[in-house]
Design a protein around this motif. Structure first.
Motif, short mmCIF file in Angstrom:
data_model
loop_
_atom_site.label_atom_id
_atom_site.label_comp_id
_atom_site.label_asym_id
_atom_site.label_seq_id
_atom_site.Cartn_x
_atom_site.Cartn_y
_atom_site.Cartn_z
N GLU A 11 4.99 34.90 70.97
CA GLU A 11 4.52 35.12 69.60
C GLU A 11 5.40 36.17 68.92
O GLU A 11 5.73 37.20 69.50
N LEU A 12 5.77 35.88 67.68
CA LEU A 12 6.67 36.75 66.92
C LEU A 12 5.88 37.88 66.27
O LEU A 12 4.92 37.64 65.52
N TYR A 13 6.28 39.13 66.55
CA TYR A 13 5.59 40.32 66.03
C TYR A 13 6.55 41.14 65.16
O TYR A 13 7.75 41.21 65.41
N MET A 14 5.95 41.77 64.13
CA MET A 14 6.62 42.84 63.39
C MET A 14 5.82 44.10 63.63
O MET A 14 4.69 44.22 63.15
N PHE A 67 3.75 38.29 63.06
CA PHE A 67 4.51 38.06 61.83
C PHE A 67 3.80 37.05 60.92
O PHE A 67 3.36 36.00 61.35
N ASP A 68 3.67 37.40 59.66
CA ASP A 68 3.35 36.46 58.60
C ASP A 68 3.93 37.03 57.31
O ASP A 68 4.44 38.15 57.28
N VAL A 69 3.85 36.27 56.24
CA VAL A 69 4.46 36.69 54.98
C VAL A 69 3.83 37.98 54.46
O VAL A 69 4.52 38.87 53.97
N ALA A 117 6.37 29.66 63.16
CA ALA A 117 5.91 30.65 64.15
C ALA A 117 4.44 30.46 64.47
O ALA A 117 3.99 30.82 65.57
N ARG A 118 3.70 29.90 63.52
CA ARG A 118 2.26 29.72 63.70
C ARG A 118 1.93 28.67 64.77
O ARG A 118 0.85 28.68 65.34
N ALA A 156 12.34 27.80 68.32
CA ALA A 156 10.90 27.55 68.30
C ALA A 156 10.59 26.32 69.13
O ALA A 156 11.10 25.22 68.84
N ASP A 157 9.76 26.49 70.16
CA ASP A 157 9.30 25.37 70.98
C ASP A 157 7.85 25.07 70.65
O ASP A 157 7.06 26.00 70.41
N PRO A 158 7.43 23.81 70.65
CA PRO A 158 6.03 23.49 70.33
C PRO A 158 5.07 24.13 71.33
O PRO A 158 5.32 24.14 72.53
N ASP A 159 3.98 24.69 70.82
CA ASP A 159 2.95 25.34 71.63
C ASP A 159 1.66 24.56 71.46
O ASP A 159 1.03 24.57 70.39
#
Length: 469
Positions: free
Chosen positions: A193-196, A201-203, A340-341, A354-357
């Motif tokens: 999962e992508l984090y800031m 992460f989201d807009v 990313a979602r 990005a790989d399908p989850d």
């Protein structure tokens, strides 16, 4: 006191005959129609005579009314010192300091029928009548209020946008050493999962990071608005000020000077030239330049994935064909959030992939399956195509998760509260008042439920049942 209570009490109790006569003259009411408090209240909140009265106001008075509109809460007499400049600053009681301020406010705004006031109930703290008075700018008047920036200039086109600031941040995913030492929100990939920083992460997370980068320059002073003397933070003041602009309007930094002095009275107000320049450098603002002059307005919102169509420009299939490689130099943030979602993210060979989850796709399958982005994914990537098909086939039949707890939440208010408190997606809301969440989240969920006044009832289906006799 609420605005409606202030208006009602003013019409019933606060106004003397001379006040009513002055208001009627300013707004053009017929005196016989004002004898009943109910009729007076109805006339007062109408648009009768409003434009004529607003046309008589000084610039400071118009800015003060804009402040009250943006503040959205009643204020006391002390808040008007910034408009009148009449406070005795050196000594005395509240009445001695602000008595002259109240006289000016009554003459310049109340008796013109555009400001309402009322006295709150007496309490044990023995505050004087003036200390208990609250003032409000009625919401029915907001639409007729003259513009905050009469000198705003209309320009065609979107203006100059510092896209490099956004791209430099995204490049830090691949080259972490390029991150600034003062940046508290570095990229991280946790379990795919992508984090800031500490948030997924989201807009919106990215936008809030931008604003913090703008604030860290120190040009905008305190972050939070202050209740004492109704003082807005410079950022809140700028948000309100820019929101008053038409889509093609732009302002110069000098236009903000009287606004900032009225909205956030401080010993030292922000330097608007530096503040707006830093806002542009952090891509929060866009600008137009002509000669030595520069005009600004807010940058447009980031595009949602539904507004994007040229997905081939931002993605390419990885070598295995199951995932997608992301072009960080071009991808819109809304598109990055969308992929990313539903993916497990990884960096391979200096490329974000990005790989399908299956689990993440299963959570949102019915929200996205008919979208243009989902159709493009299934047409382009056999990995995402298979994942979408499998998730659709298994939805409602199979839980793709271990150590999962299920709870029934019948109260709508509690359900909404849980959704807001756990908006990171770790709680799944199921049909029939049910929610599901990882076992590791149990203590936090139970604490939230009990903290909102509800009891937690536990049923252990793993316990052995007594044999029938």
């Amino acid at each position: 006191m609420k605005e409606s209570e202030i208006v009602e009490k003013m019409c019933k109790v606060e106004l003397a005959a001379a006040d009513i006569k002055a208001i009627s003259k300013a707004r053009g009411f017929s005196l016989p129609d004002t004898r009943s408090p109910a009729h007076l209240e109805s006339l007062l909140l109408s648009d009768v005579g409003l434009k004529a009265v607003f046309g008589t106001l000084e610039r400071k008075e118009i800015i003060m009314l804009h402040f009250l509109k943006g503040w959205k809460k009643p204020v006391d007499a002390a808040a008007f010192e910034r408009m009148t400049g009449k406070r005795n600053k050196w000594h005395g009681t509240f009445n001695q300091q602000y008595g002259e301020v109240f006289k000016q406010v009554k003459t310049r705004l109340i008796r013109k029928g555009i400001l309402v006031f009322a006295t709150g109930p007496a309490r044990t703290d023995r505050k004087t009548q003036l200390e208990r008075q609250r003032f409000a700018f009625p919401s029915p008047f907001h639409a007729d209020l003259p513009p905050l920036f009469p000198s705003a200039k209309a320009f065609p086109g979107p203006g100059e946008y510092k896209n490099a600031f956004i791209r430099n941040k995204l490049d830090q995913l691949i080259h972490p050493r390029s991150a600034g030492a003062t940046d508290p929100s570095p990229w991280e990939i946790k379990d795919g999962e992508l984090y800031m920083g500490d948030a997924p992460f989201d807009v919106d997370t990215f936008f809030q990071w931008q604003r913090r980068r703008w604030l860290v320059t120190g040009e905008l002073g305190p972050l939070h608005s202050g209740q004492q003397n109704a003082r807005m933070s410079p950022m809140d003041a700028l948000d309100y000020a820019f929101a008053t602009l038409a889509p093609d309007e732009w302002i110069e930094p000098a236009d903000l000077i009287p606004v900032l002095k009225m909205f956030c009275p401080e010993k030292q107000n922000p330097n608007p030239v530096k503040a707006l320049r830093h806002g542009w450098e952090t891509a929060c603002l866009v600008r137009q330049q002509q000669g030595e002059k520069t005009w600004y307005r807010p940058a447009p919102p980031f595009e949602d994935v539904s507004q994007i169509s040229a997905f081939d420009e931002y993605f390419s299939a990885d070598k295995a064909g199951a995932g997608l490689q992301v072009d960080l130099a071009t991808i819109p943030l809304g598109c990055l959030e969308a992929v990313a979602r539903i993916s497990k993210m990884r960096i391979t060979g200096g490329v974000l992939t990005a790989d399908p989850d299956m689990v993440r796709i299963g959570r949102v399958i019915h929200d996205i399956c008919d979208t243009r982005f989902a159709r493009w994914l299934t047409d382009t990537s056999h990995g995402f195509s298979q994942a979408f098909a499998t998730a659709s086939r298994r939805w409602g039949r199979q839980v793709v998760h271990g150590n999962l707890l299920v709870a029934r939440v019948r109260d709508l208010g509690l359900k909404i509260s849980l959704e807001k408190a756990f908006k990171d997606g770790k709680i799944i809301f199921l049909p029939g008042d049910f929610i599901a969440f990882p076992e590791g989240l149990r203590s936090r969920v139970e604490a939230h439920v009990t903290g909102n006044g509800f009891a937690v009832k536990t049923i252990d289906h793993t316990a052995k049942r007594k044999p029938r006799q």
